[in-house]
Design a protein around this motif. Structure first.
Motif, PDB file in Angstrom:
ATOM      1  N   GLN A 131       0.497  -1.085   0.117  1.00 38.75           N
ATOM      2  CA  GLN A 131      -0.009  -0.085   0.618  1.00 38.75           C
ATOM      3  C   GLN A 131       1.288   0.869  -0.317  1.00 38.75           C
ATOM      4  OE1 GLN A 131      -2.657   0.018  -1.140  1.00 38.75           O
ATOM      5  NE2 GLN A 131      -4.306  -0.342   0.377  1.00 38.75           N
ATOM      6  N   PRO A 132       1.964   1.338   0.772  1.00 39.09           N
ATOM      7  CA  PRO A 132       3.217   2.463   0.533  1.00 39.09           C
ATOM      8  C   PRO A 132       3.567   3.558  -0.070  1.00 39.09           C
ATOM      9  CG  PRO A 132       3.267   1.464   2.805  1.00 39.09           C
ATOM     10  CD  PRO A 132       2.513   0.429   1.822  1.00 39.09           C
ATOM     11  N   GLY A 133       3.064   2.002  -1.017  1.00 36.23           N
ATOM     12  CA  GLY A 133       3.959   2.462  -2.596  1.00 36.23           C
ATOM     13  C   GLY A 133       3.160   2.396  -3.872  1.00 36.23           C
ATOM     14  N   ARG A 134       2.179   2.191  -3.809  1.00 40.33           N
ATOM     15  CA  ARG A 134       0.919   2.801  -4.593  1.00 40.33           C
ATOM     16  C   ARG A 134       0.549   4.328  -4.672  1.00 40.33           C
ATOM     17  NH1 ARG A 134      -2.625  -0.596  -6.986  1.00 40.33           N
ATOM     18  NH2 ARG A 134      -4.324   1.223  -6.651  1.00 40.33           N
ATOM     19  N   ALA A 135       0.055   4.859  -5.989  1.00 42.40           N
ATOM     20  CA  ALA A 135      -0.448   6.129  -5.405  1.00 42.40           C
ATOM     21  C   ALA A 135      -1.570   6.565  -4.939  1.00 42.40           C
ATOM     22  CB  ALA A 135      -0.765   6.470  -7.517  1.00 42.40           C
ATOM     23  N   THR A 136      -2.422   5.337  -5.459  1.00 42.42           N
ATOM     24  CA  THR A 136      -3.822   5.259  -4.574  1.00 42.42           C
ATOM     25  C   THR A 136      -3.846   4.110  -4.185  1.00 42.42           C
ATOM     26  OG1 THR A 136      -4.833   4.769  -6.875  1.00 42.42           O
ATOM     27  CG2 THR A 136      -4.278   6.690  -6.542  1.00 42.42           C
ATOM     28  N   PRO A 137      -4.935   4.060  -2.728  1.00 36.61           N
ATOM     29  CA  PRO A 137      -4.679   2.674  -2.229  1.00 36.61           C
ATOM     30  C   PRO A 137      -5.582   1.581  -2.839  1.00 36.61           C
ATOM     31  CG  PRO A 137      -6.049   4.637  -1.083  1.00 36.61           C
ATOM     32  CD  PRO A 137      -5.396   5.523  -2.144  1.00 36.61           C
ATOM     33  N   LEU A 138      -5.138   0.597  -2.870  1.00 39.32           N
ATOM     34  CA  LEU A 138      -5.710  -0.306  -3.250  1.00 39.32           C
ATOM     35  C   LEU A 138      -7.268  -0.889  -2.792  1.00 39.32           C
ATOM     36  CD1 LEU A 138      -5.559  -2.924  -5.364  1.00 39.32           C
ATOM     37  CD2 LEU A 138      -3.973  -4.493  -3.121  1.00 39.32           C
ATOM     38  N   GLN A 139      -8.096  -0.951  -3.359  1.00 39.18           N
ATOM     39  CA  GLN A 139      -9.336  -1.586  -2.454  1.00 39.18           C
ATOM     40  C   GLN A 139      -9.387  -2.932  -2.617  1.00 39.18           C
ATOM     41  OE1 GLN A 139     -12.939   0.196  -4.793  1.00 39.18           O
ATOM     42  NE2 GLN A 139     -11.181   1.026  -6.018  1.00 39.18           N
TER      43      GLN A 139
END
Length: 216
Positions: A131-139
């Protein structure tokens, strides 16, 4: 929309969910890519049987990708399809991690058995890294798959999943039914197989409609 069907434990019915979801989306008129990112290649085997049944009229496109190629290729393929469904193996693999970085939705089927629920800590640890490496949160949406018709195992598993709010449990269980195996042996979804199993169809229809509505 990009969906990854995954988890840390094998035998939870990920390929059944992946293939039925891909076909369900295609039956809505969408252009769908099914990605087999599992080294066991179950989605590819399913598609080969489907090709025998429908003689090339699959209703979706299949590709096999592993490791870092999952992320690189999906980023390039995303504009060409309405939806992409990624079937990953039941382990913490480079393929699954790569998929989670490019996906919009992470579907987590859990079988209602104690040893399945024990993997929750590993799933949460994986998500804590991704999650911290994503531009937007994973649903994220977790649900019971291969559930019992009734029984205490379902209830106990549901309670544990509800307690882990990060996994966003959705109460649309999919029960173990012979219809799933019978349909898969011919490369069919339960939406297509005859005779129809109305309960199996209703369960998947409810799950898929709910998740796709939430993910918009």
């Amino acid at each position: 929309m990009i969906f990854t069907v995954g988890g840390i434990k094998g035998g939870t019915g990920k390929t059944t969910i992946s293939t039925n979801l891909a076909i369900w989306l295609s039956r809505q008129g969408a252009d769908v890519l099914l990605v087999d990112a599992d080294e066991q290649e179950s989605a590819s085997d399913f598609t080969a049987w489907r090709d025998e049944t429908y003689q090339g009229q699959l209703g979706y496109t299949l590709v096999q990708l592993t490791g870092g190629a999952v992320r690189r290729q999906i980023e390039q393929l995303r504009p060409k399809y309405d939806h992409i469904v990624i079937d990953t193996g039941g382990r913490d693999t480079a393929s699954q991690r790569a998929a989670l970085f490019v996906s919009d939705v992470y579907l987590l089927p859990f079988a209602p058995r104690s040893y399945e629920i024990w993997t929750l800590s590993k799933v949460l640890a994986l998500l804590g890294e991704v999650q911290p490496g994503r531009a937007t949160p994973l649903q994220i949406y977790s649900f019971l798959n291969k559930a019992d018709t009734r029984g205490v195992d379902n209830t106990e598993a549901t309670e544990v999943l509800r307690e882990n709010v990060e996994l966003n449990y959705v109460d649309f269980p999919v029960v173990t039914r012979k219809a799933f195996a019978t349909a898969a042996s011919k490369g069919l979804s339960v939406f297509e197989a005859a005779p129809h199993d109305d309960k199996a169809i209703a369960e998947l229809e409810s799950l898929f409609r709910h998740v796709t509505h939430l993910a918009k």
